[in-house]
Scaffold this active site. Structure first.
Site, PDB file in Angstrom:
ATOM      1  N   ARG A 218      -6.362  -1.905  -6.229  1.00 42.25           N
ATOM      2  CA  ARG A 218      -5.283  -2.702  -6.820  1.00 42.25           C
ATOM      3  C   ARG A 218      -5.771  -4.022  -7.425  1.00 42.25           C
ATOM      4  NH1 ARG A 218      -0.259  -2.488  -2.781  1.00 42.25           N
ATOM      5  NH2 ARG A 218       1.024  -2.384  -4.620  1.00 42.25           N
TER       6      ARG A 218
ATOM      7  N   ARG B 169       8.503  -3.989   7.219  1.00 39.02           N
ATOM      8  CA  ARG B 169       8.284  -4.643   5.923  1.00 39.02           C
ATOM      9  C   ARG B 169       9.262  -4.100   4.876  1.00 39.02           C
ATOM     10  NH1 ARG B 169       3.166  -3.210   3.647  1.00 39.02           N
ATOM     11  NH2 ARG B 169       4.274  -4.182   1.954  1.00 39.02           N
TER      12      ARG B 169
ATOM     13  N   SER C 276       1.919  -1.178 -15.462  1.00 40.55           N
ATOM     14  CA  SER C 276       1.880  -1.868 -14.168  1.00 40.55           C
ATOM     15  C   SER C 276       3.221  -2.545 -13.925  1.00 40.55           C
ATOM     16  CB  SER C 276       0.756  -2.911 -14.152  1.00 40.55           C
ATOM     17  OG  SER C 276       0.989  -3.862 -13.114  1.00 40.55           O
TER      18      SER C 276
ATOM     19  N   CYS D  67      -6.275  -3.585  -0.421  1.00 39.84           N
ATOM     20  CA  CYS D  67      -5.035  -3.091   0.161  1.00 39.84           C
ATOM     21  C   CYS D  67      -5.260  -1.654   0.575  1.00 39.84           C
ATOM     22  CB  CYS D  67      -3.927  -3.182  -0.868  1.00 39.84           C
ATOM     23  SG  CYS D  67      -2.407  -2.444  -0.321  1.00 39.84           S
TER      24      CYS D  67
ATOM     25  N   LYS E  68      13.875  -3.590  -1.754  1.00 41.83           N
ATOM     26  CA  LYS E  68      12.785  -4.549  -1.499  1.00 41.83           C
ATOM     27  C   LYS E  68      12.087  -4.930  -2.798  1.00 41.83           C
ATOM     28  CE  LYS E  68       8.647  -2.930  -0.011  1.00 41.83           C
ATOM     29  NZ  LYS E  68       7.500  -3.292  -0.850  1.00 41.83           N
ATOM     30  N   ASN E  69      11.736  -3.914  -3.593  1.00 42.56           N
ATOM     31  CA  ASN E  69      10.902  -4.176  -4.770  1.00 42.56           C
ATOM     32  C   ASN E  69      11.662  -4.795  -5.940  1.00 42.56           C
ATOM     33  OD1 ASN E  69       8.802  -3.293  -3.283  1.00 42.56           O
ATOM     34  ND2 ASN E  69       8.540  -1.331  -4.344  1.00 42.56           N
TER      35      ASN E  69
ATOM     36  N   ASP F 292       5.951   5.992  -4.448  1.00 39.59           N
ATOM     37  CA  ASP F 292       6.485   5.505  -3.174  1.00 39.59           C
ATOM     38  C   ASP F 292       7.282   6.571  -2.414  1.00 39.59           C
ATOM     39  OD1 ASP F 292       5.316   3.067  -3.581  1.00 39.59           O
ATOM     40  OD2 ASP F 292       7.136   2.061  -4.251  1.00 39.59           O
TER      41      ASP F 292
ATOM     42  N   LYS G 274      -2.357   0.123 -19.496  1.00 40.59           N
ATOM     43  CA  LYS G 274      -1.902   0.954 -18.378  1.00 40.59           C
ATOM     44  C   LYS G 274      -0.564   0.375 -17.913  1.00 40.59           C
ATOM     45  CE  LYS G 274      -3.807   2.289 -13.908  1.00 40.59           C
ATOM     46  NZ  LYS G 274      -4.969   2.255 -13.057  1.00 40.59           N
TER      47      LYS G 274
HETATM   48  N1  EPU Z   1      -3.408  -1.917 -11.739  1.00 41.16           N
HETATM   49  C1  EPU Z   1      -4.580  -2.286 -12.348  1.00 41.16           C
HETATM   50  N2  EPU Z   1      -4.706  -3.600 -12.740  1.00 41.16           N
HETATM   51  C2  EPU Z   1      -3.714  -4.516 -12.545  1.00 41.16           C
HETATM   52  C3  EPU Z   1      -2.511  -4.108 -11.936  1.00 41.16           C
HETATM   53  C4  EPU Z   1      -2.401  -2.783 -11.527  1.00 41.16           C
HETATM   54  O1  EPU Z   1      -5.496  -1.490 -12.535  1.00 41.16           O
HETATM   55  O2  EPU Z   1      -3.904  -5.673 -12.927  1.00 41.16           O
HETATM   56  C5  EPU Z   1      -3.272  -0.512 -11.288  1.00 41.16           C
HETATM   57  C6  EPU Z   1      -3.052  -0.369  -9.796  1.00 41.16           C
HETATM   58  O3  EPU Z   1      -4.271  -0.435  -9.108  1.00 41.16           O
HETATM   59  C7  EPU Z   1      -2.391   0.994  -9.721  1.00 41.16           C
HETATM   60  C8  EPU Z   1      -1.547   1.038 -10.986  1.00 41.16           C
HETATM   61  O4  EPU Z   1      -2.098   0.038 -11.860  1.00 41.16           O
HETATM   62  O5  EPU Z   1      -3.368   2.001  -9.786  1.00 41.16           O
HETATM   63  C9  EPU Z   1      -0.075   0.755 -10.815  1.00 41.16           C
HETATM   64  O6  EPU Z   1       0.098  -0.409 -10.043  1.00 41.16           O
HETATM   65  P1  EPU Z   1       1.328  -1.395 -10.225  1.00 41.16           P
HETATM   66  O7  EPU Z   1       0.807  -2.688 -10.737  1.00 41.16           O
HETATM   67  O8  EPU Z   1       2.392  -0.722 -11.025  1.00 41.16           O
HETATM   68  O9  EPU Z   1       1.817  -1.564  -8.741  1.00 41.16           O
HETATM   69  P2  EPU Z   1       2.316  -2.885  -8.023  1.00 41.16           P
HETATM   70  O10 EPU Z   1       3.087  -3.705  -8.989  1.00 41.16           O
HETATM   71  O11 EPU Z   1       1.225  -3.510  -7.263  1.00 41.16           O
HETATM   72  C10 EPU Z   1       4.630  -1.877  -7.307  1.00 41.16           C
HETATM   73  C11 EPU Z   1       5.373  -1.686  -6.030  1.00 41.16           C
HETATM   74  C12 EPU Z   1       4.655  -0.618  -5.195  1.00 41.16           C
HETATM   75  C13 EPU Z   1       4.639   0.673  -6.004  1.00 41.16           C
HETATM   76  C14 EPU Z   1       3.973   0.439  -7.358  1.00 41.16           C
HETATM   77  C15 EPU Z   1       4.023   1.642  -8.275  1.00 41.16           C
HETATM   78  C16 EPU Z   1       6.421  -3.798  -5.508  1.00 41.16           C
HETATM   79  C17 EPU Z   1       6.489  -5.002  -4.658  1.00 41.16           C
HETATM   80  N3  EPU Z   1       5.430  -2.936  -5.277  1.00 41.16           N
HETATM   81  O12 EPU Z   1       3.330  -2.283  -6.953  1.00 41.16           O
HETATM   82  O13 EPU Z   1       5.414  -0.439  -4.005  1.00 41.16           O
HETATM   83  O14 EPU Z   1       3.931   1.663  -5.303  1.00 41.16           O
HETATM   84  O15 EPU Z   1       4.630  -0.652  -8.047  1.00 41.16           O
HETATM   85  O16 EPU Z   1       5.316   2.050  -8.499  1.00 41.16           O
HETATM   86  O17 EPU Z   1       7.259  -3.613  -6.392  1.00 41.16           O
HETATM   87  C18 EPU Z   1       5.777  -0.101  -1.711  1.00 41.16           C
HETATM   88  O18 EPU Z   1       6.916  -0.572  -1.872  1.00 41.16           O
HETATM   89  O19 EPU Z   1       5.434   0.489  -0.651  1.00 41.16           O
HETATM   90  C19 EPU Z   1       4.815  -0.212  -2.795  1.00 41.16           C
HETATM   91  C20 EPU Z   1       3.504  -0.064  -2.602  1.00 41.16           C
END
Ligand code: EPU
Length: 430
Positions: A131, A409, A174, A126, A22-23, A317, A172
């Site tokens: 996030r 999902r 992301s 969320c 998915k991701n 995850d 950080k």
């Molecule tokens: N963060 C910030 N600021 C930002 C962006 C992120 O503070 O602008 C923080 C987030 O709040 C979190 C951390 O950075 O504490 C990491 O978040 P990240 O941005 O890496 O997560 P994401 O891109 O929103 C993806 C996956 C998630 C998975 C995370 C971490 C997808 C579609 N989603 O989310 O998957 O948990 O990376 O590996 O790729 C899931 O599939 O169930 C899922 C939640």
């Protein structure tokens, strides 16, 4: 709303074909916005999140086609789809569509790169934490974008002539911000260096797709990505990698129930840290030519402590599923969640099975039990929901998992895959 009913106690035995990730599929679909030529994706999983992103892309003007099965392909193989953004007719991603799925915010990168403007709704809160999007906005500003927040929308404009390559040092890691900036930089003028980039296998899948589309990227799979901007990208054909979270989930399910399962198509290098931890719990893991074999016959589950980290660390995850496994260990274990501040909603639900878990800040302490008991449960996010399903598979008696739209999902044919391995599991229509 549909529910899942299961009766625990059966060991899992057989083969499970791992679906496309998915991701990886979601950002690959978004990458189609970068070119006016068709992008063909294979092994796309049939998931509600994929459908939702289709709606968002169609609103921007992307033509989407799902192709039929090819000669020699088995039934249930991932979808072959074409995404053709010949003309982007609208650079707004509206609240109604974006609020349903956080990853849709990522369209801001390609829209800004190709159309020099984007108006994308803030994704909002969320269930697994606040996030925010500050890292995305920071990175896009470094590429010269002007950003305003207007009535809940991020309004972004590139300088005249388009985005300008720059050095972006993320404070950080992301995943989403790395995907977005990587895509944006492919069409920027000059060189962009992204430091402290996410290294997840899904980022590599997208980076390799962008290279196949004509982008110039080096450092793929490392903490530093260097992108030489090009004027135009072209079409390509790319396969979605197997889902490492689905793989880890089924591995933990087999560890909990006992049995012998071949996870067909799984790639060990995509989840090595989780496999190493599972081996320490006493599970027998072998990498075979066509996947990973997981066995646990007779021996008990050893308690092991984990901390979640960005790749190559233990994935957040898989944290809920691992906690479900630890509820059956022969001792005390600890889980420290370091990625999301509020990803313990499964704790209260696991307690309904009789699990003994105490949370103090980032750390959960789990006292293992020899037997869980079936219960009525409900979860508020995807990975938490599946942790309840695997707990139910190992529990004595009947379990009902309510509100399973979260599962749809992110897990393709979950009941079918598990019941083929001997699980007693069925969907009850709502
Ligand atoms: N963060 C910030 N600021 C930002 C962006 C992120 O503070 O602008 C923080 C987030 O709040 C979190 C951390 O950075 O504490 C990491 O978040 P990240 O941005 O890496 O997560 P994401 O891109 O929103 C993806 C996956 C998630 C998975 C995370 C971490 C997808 C579609 N989603 O989310 O998957 O948990 O990376 O590996 O790729 C899931 O599939 O169930 C899922 C939640």
């Amino acid at each position: 709303m549909d529910r899942i009913r299961l009766v625990g106690g059966n060991p899992l035995n057989g083969d499970i074909v791992i679906s496309g990730a998915k991701n990886a599929a979601l950002p690959l679909m978004i990458a189609s916005l970068l070119t006016d030529e068709p992008l063909v994706l294979t092994n796309v999983p049939r998931l509600a999140d994929v459908k939702q992103l289709e709606r968002i892309l169609e609103n921007h003007g992307v033509d989407i086609a799902v192709h039929g099965r090819r000669r020699g392909e088995s039934d249930g193989v991932g979808q072959r789809m074409t995404f053709h953004a010949a003309d982007i007719v609208d650079t707004t991603a509206p609240y109604d569509l974006v609020s349903k799925m956080r990853a849709s915010f990522w369209v801001i990168g390609p829209l800004l790169a190709r159309c020099h403007e984007a108006r994308v709704s803030l994704p909002g809160g969320c269930a697994i934490g606040t996030r925010p999007v500050d890292l995305f906005l920071f990175g896009l500003k470094e590429l010269g974008a002007e950003i305003d927040i207007d009535e809940g929308y991020v309004v972004a404009r590139a300088p005249k002539g388009g985005l300008i390559g720059s050095r972006i040092v993320f404070p950080k890691v992301s995943v989403g911000a790395t995907h977005t900036l990587l895509m944006a930089a492919t069409l920027a003028k000059g060189t962009t260096v992204i430091e402290n980039a996410a290294q997840e296998p899904e980022i590599t899948n997208v980076a390799e797709c962008l290279v196949a589309m004509g982008a110039k990227i080096s450092g793929i799979g490392t903490r530093t990505l260097t992108i030489e901007g090009v004027e135009k990208l072209h079409g390509a054909s790319v396969e979605v990698i197997p889902d490492r979270i689905e793989t880890g989930t089924f591995a933990m399910a087999a560890a909990m129930t006992g049995g012998d399962v071949l996870l067909r198509g799984a790639r060990a290098e995509h989840l090595q840290s989780a496999l190493d931890i599972l081996a320490r719990t006493g599970v027998d893991l072998t990498t075979e030519a066509d996947g990973i074999r997981v066995k646990r016959n007779g021996n008990g589950i050893q308690p092991v402590d984990i901390e979640t980290h960005p790749f190559p660390g233990f994935p957040t995850d898989l944290q809920a599923q691992f906690m479900a496994l630890m509820t059956m260990s022969q001792g005390t274990s600890h889980v420290r969640e370091t990625i999301f501040e509020n990803r313990y909603m499964h704790v209260a639900e696991l307690a309904r099975f009789g699990a003994d878990i105490a949370v103090d800040g980032q750390v959960a302490t789990i006292q293992g039990k020899s037997q869980l008991k079936g219960a009525q449960v409900m979860a508020t996010d995807l990975r938490a929901s599946v942790s309840l399903v695997i707990a139910g598979l190992a529990a004595k008696g009947e379990t009902i998992v309510n509100r399973i739209y979260h599962l749809d999902r992110g897990f393709e044919r979950l009941e079918d895959k598990l019941s083929r391995c001997g699980a007693e599991i069925e969907r009850l229509a709502g």
